[in-house]
Write an enzyme that holds these catalytic residues in place. Structure first.
Site, mmCIF file in Angstrom:
data_model
loop_
_atom_site.group_PDB
_atom_site.id
_atom_site.type_symbol
_atom_site.label_atom_id
_atom_site.label_comp_id
_atom_site.label_asym_id
_atom_site.label_seq_id
_atom_site.Cartn_x
_atom_site.Cartn_y
_atom_site.Cartn_z
ATOM 1 N N GLU A 52 0.887 -1.171 0.000
ATOM 2 C CA GLU A 52 0.000 0.000 0.000
ATOM 3 C C GLU A 52 0.915 1.208 0.000
ATOM 4 O O GLU A 52 1.559 1.504 0.999
ATOM 5 C CB GLU A 52 -0.915 -0.026 1.234
ATOM 6 N N CYS A 57 -2.601 8.420 3.857
ATOM 7 C CA CYS A 57 -2.485 7.897 2.494
ATOM 8 C C CYS A 57 -3.832 7.958 1.777
ATOM 9 O O CYS A 57 -3.944 8.510 0.682
ATOM 10 C CB CYS A 57 -1.990 6.456 2.522
#
Length: 469
Positions: free
Chosen positions: A240, A274
């Site tokens: 990720e 994020c």
């Protein structure tokens, strides 16, 4: 195993400093090669014990862990705030989210991981079992010191896997607090362990046969390095790698609701998220009104001591990250964007940055092309809805995105055209134990959470039994 401020004859790996004051919190030491070897041995033994532990006993340990996190919520939240600077209110929410996720995994995980029957021709009996593969090494970031780890470890460990955490150096206090909580909950000692190491040691650890796979949340550069090492060792990886999520506001959107969500979506955790709105792509007929209201709302945010309940934004986690963000802002302005608010470091102690809004941002500018990991919002005007979709997809990233419109049927059709791992219609990016999270393109691959995450690091073993009568 090295621990907090332990005496050692080798150099410190890093220091943890309070980002609001610059004061030293603790010093942590690299583990020596012999310590890493011992760590791997202890973890491998704990894995063998854990994989043989009945599911109902694993579930009980999960429930105890959730209760322990809630019991320790105040000191854990205070530690998070001290180490990385988020507001105390946000840190308390992070602890609760971890506990709630553990409970969801304990409640629903056993059914998701249960043997799955498969119907075939004849009287043959076939099922798929979801079995542990070993210990997963997790390389985790600092922005959610507990949540990022629980998000990874909870699905990974329920199936019987072990877990080795390589946490960010500036939040090692949180890493050890989690290790202590796991052990207090009755997980086998050594099943959840901390690796305190440099990049070379991490690479060697990935290659070690006692490590089965690796998961990383971090930068594209770190992801490429870890994935490359794992690939050469023929081991699975999950990445990720951040994002530059588009927040699309179409002409028929409710502007007031969109503005309120936009401020929360961008400036939560001082913009250090994020899965968060970063590029605000607004259709031309409402662009002026949206921008005016958005700038006015952002101007009301307060920056300061994250322990103060009246404060909206704490400091950025590190001084070098603040410098990098300011460089992105200045390069964007030099390329022709307009400064609508902020755009500078705040003087005094701590890593504070003014809440910033940039207008007239276009592809090719730093704030559009790069991930801005801090309190900076970039506004881009789209001529039409089609133009907005094209702008949203003009990115190397593909983690999440938001779409604001009152036409839900149209929104569903547009969502399928957006190149992201998740789309949030009339809402902003968030994570939930029930919903998979992950990206496409250079935001990475693989999924955490939900049934996808629970099965991500398992051996889907097919068992086909033929009748002999």
């Amino acid at each position: 195993m090295s621990n907090l401020n332990a005496a050692s004859n080798h150099a410190p790996v890093a220091t943890s400093r309070n980002p609001a004051t610059g004061e030293l919190i603790a010093t942590y030491s690299f583990q020596t090669p012999s310590e890493v070897e011992q760590l791997l041995d202890v973890n491998a033994a704990a894995f063998r014990l854990w994989r043989a532990t009945p599911m109902h006993e694993r579930v009980a340990a999960y429930r105890r862990l959730a209760a322990i996190l809630r019991e320790r919520a105040q000191p854990l939240a205070t530690l998070i705030t001290a180490e990385m600077g988020k507001t105390l209110l946000s840190a308390r929410g992070e602890v609760e989210k971890c506990a709630a996720t553990l409970e969801w995994v304990a409640e629903h995980g056993p059914a998701i991981l249960a043997d799955e029957p498969v119907k075939v021709e004849g009287d043959d009996q076939v099922h798929v079992s979801f079995l542990p593969i070993g210990t997963v090494l997790a390389v985790m970031p600092w922005n959610f010191p507990l949540w990022q780890v629980i998000r990874a470890s909870a699905p990974i460990m329920l199936s019987g896997n072990g877990f080795m955490l390589k946490h960010a150096p500036n939040v090692m206090g949180s890493a050890y607090a989690l290790q202590d909580a796991y052990e207090a909950a009755g997980f086998p000692k050594g099943l959840f362990v901390n690796l305190v190491a440099d990049n070379d040691t991490v690479a060697r650890t990935i290659e070690d046969p006692r490590i089965a796979a690796v998961t990383l949340t971090g930068s594209m550069r770190a992801g490429a390095a870890v994935a490359g090492t794992a690939a050469r060792a023929l081991k699975k990886s999950l990445l990720e790698l951040g994002g530059s999520d588009a927040f699309i506001v179409l002409a028929d959107a409710n502007i007031d609701l969109a503005v309120k969500a936009a401020v929360e979506a961008r400036f939560q955790n001082a913009g250090q998220v994020c899965l968060a709105a970063k590029r605000f792509i607004v259709e031309q007929p409402i662009a002026q009104a949206f921008t005016r209201k958005f700038v006015a709302a952002v101007s009301q945010l307060t920056v300061g001591d994250p322990l103060d309940s009246a404060i909206n934004l704490g400091p950025m986690a590190r001084a070098d990250l603040r410098d990098e963000l300011d460089g992105q802002v200045q390069r964007t302005l030099a390329a022709g964007a307009s400064l609508l608010l902020g755009g500078h470091k705040l003087e005094g102690p701590g890593n504070f940055y003014a809440p910033t809004v940039l207008g007239d941002v276009q592809p090719g500018m730093a704030a559009f092309d790069e991930e801005t990991f801090g309190p900076v919002a970039a506004i881009t005007v789209a001529d039409t809805a089609e133009h907005a979709i094209a702008l949203a997809n003009t990115s190397d990233y593909g983690l999440g995105g938001s779409l604001w419109t009152q036409d839900l049927g149209r929104a569903q059709r547009i969502a399928r055209r957006l190149e992201t791992g998740g789309v949030f219609i009339n809402g902003y990016p968030a994570t939930n134990a029930r919903i998979p999270v992950g990206g496409v393109k250079k935001s990475g691959y693989g999924r955490e959470l939900s049934h996808f995450g629970l099965r991500e690091f398992t051996n889907a073993q097919a068992v086909w039994a033929k009748s002999i009568v």
